[in-house]
Enzyme design. Sequence first.
Site, PDB file in Angstrom:
ATOM      1  N   ARG A 172       0.816  -0.978   0.061  1.00 32.64           N
ATOM      2  CA  ARG A 172       0.144   0.052   0.049  1.00 32.64           C
ATOM      3  C   ARG A 172       0.806   1.239  -0.224  1.00 32.64           C
ATOM      4  O   ARG A 172       0.293   2.577   0.389  1.00 32.64           O
ATOM      5  CB  ARG A 172      -1.104   0.074   1.160  1.00 32.64           C
ATOM      6  CG  ARG A 172      -2.044  -1.367   0.873  1.00 32.64           C
ATOM      7  CD  ARG A 172      -2.702  -1.423   2.368  1.00 32.64           C
ATOM      8  NE  ARG A 172      -1.754  -1.934   3.423  1.00 32.64           N
ATOM      9  CZ  ARG A 172      -2.213  -2.525   4.681  1.00 32.64           C
ATOM     10  NH1 ARG A 172      -3.420  -2.650   4.594  1.00 32.64           N
ATOM     11  NH2 ARG A 172      -1.323  -2.652   5.506  1.00 32.64           N
ATOM     12  N   ARG A 173       2.097   1.153  -0.643  1.00 35.89           N
ATOM     13  CA  ARG A 173       3.167   2.157  -0.381  1.00 35.89           C
ATOM     14  C   ARG A 173       3.543   2.580  -2.076  1.00 35.89           C
ATOM     15  O   ARG A 173       4.644   3.007  -2.285  1.00 35.89           O
ATOM     16  CB  ARG A 173       4.293   1.669   0.379  1.00 35.89           C
ATOM     17  CG  ARG A 173       3.991   1.510   1.814  1.00 35.89           C
ATOM     18  CD  ARG A 173       5.005   0.628   2.304  1.00 35.89           C
ATOM     19  NE  ARG A 173       4.743   0.569   3.856  1.00 35.89           N
ATOM     20  CZ  ARG A 173       5.432  -0.345   4.661  1.00 35.89           C
ATOM     21  NH1 ARG A 173       6.766  -0.364   4.164  1.00 35.89           N
ATOM     22  NH2 ARG A 173       4.865  -0.560   5.836  1.00 35.89           N
ATOM     23  N   CYS A 192       1.063  20.868  -9.762  1.00 34.22           N
ATOM     24  CA  CYS A 192      -0.569  20.911  -9.432  1.00 34.22           C
ATOM     25  C   CYS A 192      -0.934  19.430  -9.128  1.00 34.22           C
ATOM     26  O   CYS A 192      -1.513  19.293  -8.295  1.00 34.22           O
ATOM     27  CB  CYS A 192      -1.370  21.346 -10.617  1.00 34.22           C
ATOM     28  SG  CYS A 192      -0.878  23.178 -10.808  1.00 34.22           S
ATOM     29  N   ARG A 214      -3.613  19.649  -6.087  1.00 35.46           N
ATOM     30  CA  ARG A 214      -3.614  20.500  -5.148  1.00 35.46           C
ATOM     31  C   ARG A 214      -4.558  21.658  -5.611  1.00 35.46           C
ATOM     32  O   ARG A 214      -5.330  22.352  -4.852  1.00 35.46           O
ATOM     33  CB  ARG A 214      -2.277  21.070  -4.528  1.00 35.46           C
ATOM     34  CG  ARG A 214      -1.686  21.810  -5.892  1.00 35.46           C
ATOM     35  CD  ARG A 214      -0.209  22.640  -5.264  1.00 35.46           C
ATOM     36  NE  ARG A 214       0.400  23.033  -6.411  1.00 35.46           N
ATOM     37  CZ  ARG A 214       0.095  24.198  -7.056  1.00 35.46           C
ATOM     38  NH1 ARG A 214      -0.912  24.968  -6.422  1.00 35.46           N
ATOM     39  NH2 ARG A 214       0.792  24.789  -8.002  1.00 35.46           N
ATOM     40  N   ASN A 216      -6.867  22.935  -9.283  1.00 38.42           N
ATOM     41  CA  ASN A 216      -7.302  22.671 -10.699  1.00 38.42           C
ATOM     42  C   ASN A 216      -8.112  23.235 -11.179  1.00 38.42           C
ATOM     43  O   ASN A 216      -9.232  23.798 -10.909  1.00 38.42           O
ATOM     44  CB  ASN A 216      -7.769  21.188 -10.721  1.00 38.42           C
ATOM     45  CG  ASN A 216      -7.546  20.002 -11.639  1.00 38.42           C
ATOM     46  OD1 ASN A 216      -8.072  19.203 -11.928  1.00 38.42           O
ATOM     47  ND2 ASN A 216      -6.342  20.438 -12.630  1.00 38.42           N
ATOM     48  N   HIS A 255     -11.379  25.018  -9.056  1.00 37.39           N
ATOM     49  CA  HIS A 255     -11.823  26.509  -9.457  1.00 37.39           C
ATOM     50  C   HIS A 255     -12.138  26.740 -11.263  1.00 37.39           C
ATOM     51  O   HIS A 255     -11.603  25.947 -11.877  1.00 37.39           O
ATOM     52  CB  HIS A 255     -10.837  27.227  -9.075  1.00 37.39           C
ATOM     53  CG  HIS A 255      -9.344  27.183  -9.577  1.00 37.39           C
ATOM     54  ND1 HIS A 255      -8.557  26.588  -8.622  1.00 37.39           N
ATOM     55  CD2 HIS A 255      -8.778  27.374 -10.620  1.00 37.39           C
ATOM     56  CE1 HIS A 255      -7.347  26.552  -9.205  1.00 37.39           C
ATOM     57  NE2 HIS A 255      -7.609  26.865 -10.421  1.00 37.39           N
ATOM     58  N   TYR A 257     -11.813  29.748 -13.721  1.00 36.44           N
ATOM     59  CA  TYR A 257     -11.554  31.070 -13.894  1.00 36.44           C
ATOM     60  C   TYR A 257     -12.775  31.984 -14.526  1.00 36.44           C
ATOM     61  O   TYR A 257     -13.243  31.581 -15.360  1.00 36.44           O
ATOM     62  CB  TYR A 257     -10.128  31.117 -14.751  1.00 36.44           C
ATOM     63  CG  TYR A 257      -9.013  30.848 -14.059  1.00 36.44           C
ATOM     64  CD1 TYR A 257      -8.191  31.792 -13.378  1.00 36.44           C
ATOM     65  CD2 TYR A 257      -8.250  29.634 -14.204  1.00 36.44           C
ATOM     66  CE1 TYR A 257      -7.135  31.682 -12.986  1.00 36.44           C
ATOM     67  CE2 TYR A 257      -7.038  29.428 -13.494  1.00 36.44           C
ATOM     68  CZ  TYR A 257      -6.399  30.368 -12.868  1.00 36.44           C
ATOM     69  OH  TYR A 257      -5.367  30.002 -12.177  1.00 36.44           O
ATOM     70  N   ALA A 322      -4.632  31.389 -17.743  1.00 34.69           N
ATOM     71  CA  ALA A 322      -4.012  32.304 -16.561  1.00 34.69           C
ATOM     72  C   ALA A 322      -2.609  31.952 -16.542  1.00 34.69           C
ATOM     73  O   ALA A 322      -2.371  31.046 -15.986  1.00 34.69           O
ATOM     74  CB  ALA A 322      -5.066  32.305 -15.504  1.00 34.69           C
TER      75      ALA A 322
HETATM   76  N1  THF Z   1      -2.241  27.207 -15.567  1.00 33.45           N
HETATM   77  C1  THF Z   1      -3.505  27.476 -15.684  1.00 33.45           C
HETATM   78  N2  THF Z   1      -3.922  28.704 -15.354  1.00 33.45           N
HETATM   79  N3  THF Z   1      -4.216  26.452 -15.837  1.00 33.45           N
HETATM   80  C2  THF Z   1      -3.963  25.153 -16.123  1.00 33.45           C
HETATM   81  O1  THF Z   1      -4.730  24.034 -16.396  1.00 33.45           O
HETATM   82  C3  THF Z   1      -2.431  24.820 -15.828  1.00 33.45           C
HETATM   83  N4  THF Z   1      -1.726  23.479 -15.949  1.00 33.45           N
HETATM   84  C4  THF Z   1      -0.418  23.459 -16.306  1.00 33.45           C
HETATM   85  C5  THF Z   1       0.327  24.579 -15.916  1.00 33.45           C
HETATM   86  N5  THF Z   1      -0.319  25.726 -15.584  1.00 33.45           N
HETATM   87  C6  THF Z   1      -1.707  25.924 -15.564  1.00 33.45           C
HETATM   88  C7  THF Z   1      -0.500  23.587 -18.151  1.00 33.45           C
HETATM   89  N6  THF Z   1      -1.492  22.868 -18.675  1.00 33.45           N
HETATM   90  C8  THF Z   1      -4.130  23.933 -21.453  1.00 33.45           C
HETATM   91  C9  THF Z   1      -3.907  22.962 -21.206  1.00 33.45           C
HETATM   92  C10 THF Z   1      -3.103  22.511 -20.271  1.00 33.45           C
HETATM   93  C11 THF Z   1      -2.352  23.308 -19.625  1.00 33.45           C
HETATM   94  C12 THF Z   1      -2.289  24.602 -19.791  1.00 33.45           C
HETATM   95  C13 THF Z   1      -3.081  24.962 -20.954  1.00 33.45           C
HETATM   96  C14 THF Z   1      -4.916  24.666 -22.751  1.00 33.45           C
HETATM   97  O2  THF Z   1      -4.826  25.599 -23.123  1.00 33.45           O
HETATM   98  N7  THF Z   1      -5.414  23.731 -23.182  1.00 33.45           N
HETATM   99  C15 THF Z   1      -6.235  23.904 -24.370  1.00 33.45           C
HETATM  100  C16 THF Z   1      -5.722  23.968 -25.723  1.00 33.45           C
HETATM  101  C17 THF Z   1      -4.288  22.818 -25.868  1.00 33.45           C
HETATM  102  C18 THF Z   1      -3.501  22.691 -26.973  1.00 33.45           C
HETATM  103  O3  THF Z   1      -4.185  23.194 -28.200  1.00 33.45           O
HETATM  104  O4  THF Z   1      -2.454  22.230 -26.761  1.00 33.45           O
HETATM  105  C19 THF Z   1      -7.619  23.311 -24.434  1.00 33.45           C
HETATM  106  O5  THF Z   1      -8.427  23.510 -25.172  1.00 33.45           O
HETATM  107  O6  THF Z   1      -7.542  21.980 -23.803  1.00 33.45           O
HETATM  108  C20 THF Z   1      -2.591  22.221 -15.670  1.00 33.45           C
HETATM  109  O7  THF Z   1      -1.934  21.223 -15.795  1.00 33.45           O
END
Ligand code: THF
Length: 323
Positions: A172-173, A192, A214, A216, A255, A257, A322
Site C-alpha cells: 500500500r506504498r 499541481c 492541489r 485544478n 476552480h 477562472y 491564466a
Molecule cells: N495554469 C493554468 N492557469 N491552468 C492550467 O490548467 C495549468 N496547467 C499547466 C500549468 N499551468 C496551468 C499547463 N497545462 C492548456 C492545457 C493544459 C495546460 C495549460 C493550458 C490549454 O490551453 N488547453 C487547450 C488547448 C491545448 C492545445 O491546443 O494544445 C484546450 O483546449 O485544452 C494544468 O496542468
Amino acid sequence: MQQYLELIQTIIDTGSWQDNRTGIRTLSVPGAMMRFDLAKGFPAVTTKKLAFKSVVGELCAFLRASRSAADFRALGCKVWDQNANENKQWLENPYRLGEDDLGPVYGVQWRQWPGYKVLDADQAAQIADAQKNGFTLVAPLEEDGVKKVLLYKAIDQLRECLDTIICNPGSRRILFHGWNPAVLDAVALPACHLLYQFIPNPTTRELSMCLYVRSNDLGLGTPFNLAEGAALMHLVGRLTGYTPRWFTYFIGDAHIYENHMDMVQEQLKREPFPAPQFRISDRVPDFAKTGKYQPEWLELVEPSDFSLEGYEHHAPITAPMAV
Ligand code: THF
C-alpha cells in the site's frame, strides 16, 4: 464525463470568488472528487474537443524527465510555453536556466527526485547499505564537530512503483510524489497534480490509481490532467500486466477562472457523448503476453503510440490560460 459537468455545476452553485497569483479571479470550492471506471471507457471530455495529442506529448515529456518547454513542444505539447517564458516572477528567478526552462518540474521529480543522506562517517554499515541502494558518496563534511558524509541518489520513483507492482503488488506504498519542498523556489510552477498512488489487485489483475491535485483549473487543466492520468494507468498496466480499473481524482482547490465562464456554461448546454476507447500500439510490449518486464518503455514510448478510438465530441472551445 458526466462527473466533470456535475463538478462544474457544483462550483457554479456553491463556489466563492477568490483572488490569486494570476490576477484573474476564480470561482472556487475547497475539495472535490471524481471517480472513473476505466473498464467503461476513457475519461475524455466530449462537450468540447480534448487536445489529445498535446496530452500524450506532455505525458511523454514527463516520462523523460524533461524540464524545457522546447522538449514538450518537440513532443507535440505547447501548453508549457507561457509558464516558461511569460511569468515575470519566473523570468527573474536565478534558478531559471534560460529560454524555455521550467526548472525541475514534474518529470524530474518523478524520475530523478534528488535524494540526499547525511550519515555519521563512523556508521560504516549505514554507508554500505546506502551505497548498495544506489547512493553515491559526494563529500565528507563536519557538523557540530562530528565527521559526516554526504550521499546522493537520483530516485526514479516511477520506476520503483512499477518494480513494486511486479514484485509486491499487495503493497500500500506504491506511490510517487511531485511535491519536493526543497525545489519549490526553483521551478516555474509548483506541481499541481502531485501525488499518484497505484493500487493493484493481483487477483483480478486490475490496476487502480488515486491522484491528488492541489489546485485544478476546471476549464483547461482538469480535462487534460484526467486524460493524462488515465493514459498513465494504461501504460503502467501494459508494462506490468494489469488492466486499468478505478481512477479516483481528488482536487484541493477546484476552480473556474472568471474568463472561462462562457466556455463551461456552453459545455453544460451540450449533451455528452459516450466515452471513447484508449489504445496503445502493439510496439509497446504487453507484459501479460510476453511475461517479460521492460520498464525502459516508460522512456521509449512516443506520443504516436497512444490513440483514441470512437472519440465523438462537440465543437472545440478554447479560452486563455491564466499565467
Ligand atoms: N495554469 C493554468 N492557469 N491552468 C492550467 O490548467 C495549468 N496547467 C499547466 C500549468 N499551468 C496551468 C499547463 N497545462 C492548456 C492545457 C493544459 C495546460 C495549460 C493550458 C490549454 O490551453 N488547453 C487547450 C488547448 C491545448 C492545445 O491546443 O494544445 C484546450 O483546449 O485544452 C494544468 O496542468
